[in-house]
Design a protein around this motif. Structure first.
Motif, PDB file in Angstrom:
ATOM      1  N   ASP A   1     -10.344 -11.821  -0.828  1.00  0.00           N
ATOM      2  CA  ASP A   1      -9.300 -12.156   0.149  1.00  0.00           C
ATOM      3  C   ASP A   1      -9.343 -13.609   0.601  1.00  0.00           C
ATOM      4  OD1 ASP A   1      -7.700  -9.953   0.215  1.00  0.00           O
ATOM      5  OD2 ASP A   1      -8.461  -9.145   2.098  1.00  0.00           O
TER       6      ASP A   1
ATOM      7  N   THR B   1       2.368 -12.071  11.383  1.00  0.00           N
ATOM      8  CA  THR B   1       1.225 -11.719  12.234  1.00  0.00           C
ATOM      9  C   THR B   1       0.245 -12.870  12.407  1.00  0.00           C
ATOM     10  OG1 THR B   1      -0.024 -10.848  10.345  1.00  0.00           O
ATOM     11  CG2 THR B   1       1.405  -9.310  11.530  1.00  0.00           C
TER      12      THR B   1
ATOM     13  N   ALA C   1       3.277  -8.875   7.725  1.00  0.00           N
ATOM     14  CA  ALA C   1       2.910  -7.459   7.697  1.00  0.00           C
ATOM     15  C   ALA C   1       3.906  -6.681   6.847  1.00  0.00           C
ATOM     16  CB  ALA C   1       2.860  -6.907   9.118  1.00  0.00           C
ATOM     17  N   SER C   2       3.551  -5.429   6.534  1.00  0.00           N
ATOM     18  CA  SER C   2       4.397  -4.619   5.661  1.00  0.00           C
ATOM     19  C   SER C   2       5.727  -4.250   6.304  1.00  0.00           C
ATOM     20  CB  SER C   2       3.652  -3.336   5.258  1.00  0.00           C
ATOM     21  OG  SER C   2       3.280  -2.592   6.407  1.00  0.00           O
TER      22      SER C   2
ATOM     23  N   LEU D   1      -2.875  -9.679   0.339  1.00  0.00           N
ATOM     24  CA  LEU D   1      -4.229  -9.379   0.782  1.00  0.00           C
ATOM     25  C   LEU D   1      -4.503  -7.889   0.599  1.00  0.00           C
ATOM     26  CD1 LEU D   1      -3.991 -11.427   4.091  1.00  0.00           C
ATOM     27  CD2 LEU D   1      -5.257 -12.123   2.052  1.00  0.00           C
ATOM     28  N   THR D   2      -5.768  -7.523   0.625  1.00  0.00           N
ATOM     29  CA  THR D   2      -6.116  -6.120   0.385  1.00  0.00           C
ATOM     30  C   THR D   2      -5.628  -5.199   1.493  1.00  0.00           C
ATOM     31  OG1 THR D   2      -8.302  -6.538   1.337  1.00  0.00           O
ATOM     32  CG2 THR D   2      -8.119  -6.618  -1.060  1.00  0.00           C
ATOM     33  N   ASP D   3      -5.346  -5.725   2.686  1.00  0.00           N
ATOM     34  CA  ASP D   3      -4.827  -4.880   3.766  1.00  0.00           C
ATOM     35  C   ASP D   3      -3.314  -4.724   3.707  1.00  0.00           C
ATOM     36  OD1 ASP D   3      -3.867  -7.315   4.632  1.00  0.00           O
ATOM     37  OD2 ASP D   3      -5.082  -7.399   6.454  1.00  0.00           O
ATOM     38  N   GLY D   4      -2.666  -5.285   2.645  1.00  0.00           N
ATOM     39  CA  GLY D   4      -1.232  -5.128   2.470  1.00  0.00           C
ATOM     40  C   GLY D   4      -0.393  -6.236   3.056  1.00  0.00           C
ATOM     41  N   ARG D   5      -1.017  -7.183   3.765  1.00  0.00           N
ATOM     42  CA  ARG D   5      -0.231  -8.303   4.271  1.00  0.00           C
ATOM     43  C   ARG D   5       0.072  -9.295   3.150  1.00  0.00           C
ATOM     44  NH1 ARG D   5      -3.494 -10.970   8.974  1.00  0.00           N
ATOM     45  NH2 ARG D   5      -5.214 -10.366   7.599  1.00  0.00           N
TER      46      ARG D   5
ATOM     47  N   PRO E   1       0.807  -1.227   0.000  1.00  0.00           N
ATOM     48  CA  PRO E   1       0.000   0.000   0.000  1.00  0.00           C
ATOM     49  C   PRO E   1       0.840   1.276   0.000  1.00  0.00           C
ATOM     50  CG  PRO E   1      -0.923  -1.603   1.533  1.00  0.00           C
ATOM     51  CD  PRO E   1       0.374  -2.162   1.054  1.00  0.00           C
ATOM     52  N   ASP E   2       2.066   1.231   0.534  1.00  0.00           N
ATOM     53  CA  ASP E   2       2.906   2.426   0.533  1.00  0.00           C
ATOM     54  C   ASP E   2       3.678   2.611  -0.770  1.00  0.00           C
ATOM     55  OD1 ASP E   2       4.925   0.521   0.647  1.00  0.00           O
ATOM     56  OD2 ASP E   2       5.490   0.951   2.714  1.00  0.00           O
TER      57      ASP E   2
END
Length: 369
Positions: free
Chosen positions: A297, A225, A219-220, A200-204, A121-122
């Motif tokens: 997801d 996690t 995690a990013s 995944l859509t949350d960036g994981r 995402p970043d």
């Protein structure tokens, strides 16, 4: 489970000058409007196809200028329709309308040559494949997953995946002369643990690097996690499995050497590879062959079959560890790309080596029987 599907469209012409006469489709991806983006590396273009299979626009073309691509190999499509094209020491960013935004040029002697298929995402690109030409780096333990910032900062190791110890890492030898180059490849070791990842859509990252049934959630910042596991044991490698793998190796080697002979290279390259009898084997067949995350997801987990091939059943699980069901080996396969509303795209090649992209819709997953 049984998958209920319906055909949506297929693009790909056998002959002629049609826009969908593909040279070499490397990647496909959907945006949230159900448009399909197709990267043809031979023509160095991205073709954007609407939900009805009609051409919306063509972006790129071979070249060095803004909006042109140099040896493109990877395509990352964001949900808003913007996309990233990665190539030889070059990364191009385009907006949802296909207009050129900016280019990041990398020095292969100091930075990297890479193909990336995922973006955090970043904005950092994620890849396990980085090659530094002429760089002398000490080999470390494990298999690094790299994050590449697009602001000029150095490449980072996001996570180091597990690696089965005990095999010589020097798998490729080469020598060159005025007559050309000879590439010699060892047979290597069969049934190495996979290195498969998707986002995944949350960036994981969902990542597989194990022999057993274990999917790590990264995690990013590189932290693990969570994990998704099922109590399915790996198969011990016996003589039946070894002989089946030797035969697959022979077929793969023949195809590789034929591709090398047919390649139109300005500098002659001859490929040599050790025979199947030199193939080494791990003690167990890894349970998982690959994974892919769909639009909702859910994680599609491709399991290996009874002889070690990647033709086993496909489990569908959730990042929270929930088990949705299993698709049989003879059912639908995991696609090259998932899209909204159950869309699934497959890059296919027929017996005449003609490439097509087939799009179907997953209507429902129903209990078998």
């Amino acid at each position: 489970m049984n998958a209920v599907t319906e055909e949506v469209f297929t693009v790909g012409s056998v002959v002629g000058d049609d826009w969908d006469t593909f040279g070499s489709v490397q990647a496909v991806g959907f945006d949230e409007r159900a448009n399909l983006h197709i990267l043809d590396s031979q023509s160095a273009r991205v073709l954007v196809v609407g939900p009805d299979g009609s051409l919306i626009r063509t972006v790129g073309g071979q070249g060095e200028g803004p909006g042109e691509f140099n040896s493109p190999g990877g395509l990352i499509v964001a949900r808003d329709g913007s996309y990233t094209v990665t190539g030889l020491a070059q990364i191009d960013l385009l907006n949802p309308g296909g207009e050129f935004v900016r280019r990041i040029t990398m020095d292969p002697m100091t930075t990297a040559v890479l193909r990336a298929d995922l973006a955090l995402p970043d904005g950092r690109l994620v890849t396990p494949m980085i090659l530094r030409i002429g760089a002398d780096e000490e080999a470390g333990e494990g298999r690094p997953i790299y994050a590449l910032p697009l602001d000029g900062a150095a490449v980072q190791v996001l996570y180091t995946a597990w690696e089965l110890p005990g095999e010589d890492e020097d798998l490729v030898d080469s020598e060159s002369s005025s007559a050309g180059m000879v590439m010699r490849m060892s047979a290597g070791r069969a049934f190495e643990p996979p290195l498969a990842l998707d986002m995944l859509t949350d960036g994981r990252l969902a990542l597989v690097d194990s022999i057993g049934y274990r999917i790590k959630l990264i995690a990013s910042d590189g932290r693990v996690t969570g994990t998704v596991e099922r109590p399915i044991a790996p198969l011990p490698v016996d003589e039946r499995i070894m002989e089946a793998e030797r035969e697959r190796y022979r077929e793969t080697t023949a195809s590789l050497l034929e591709s090398g002979r047919r390649a139109n290279l300005s500098f002659p390259v001859q490929f040599e590879r050790e025979g199947a009898e030199e193939l080494a084997f791990a003690d167990e067949v890894p349970v998982i062959a690959g994974i892919k995350v769909d639009w909702e997801d859910r994680i599609w987990v491709e399991r290996r079959g009874p002889t070690g091939d990647d033709d086993g059943p496909t489990d569908i699980v959730t990042p929270g560890g929930g088990y949705i069901g299993t698709l049989p080996p003879e059912g639908i396969q995991t696609p090259n790309a998932f899209g909204p509303g159950g869309l699934m795209a497959y890059i296919e090649t027929d017996e005449l080596d003609v490439q097509t992209v087939r799009v179907i819709r997953l209507v429902a997953l129903e209990p078998e029987g």
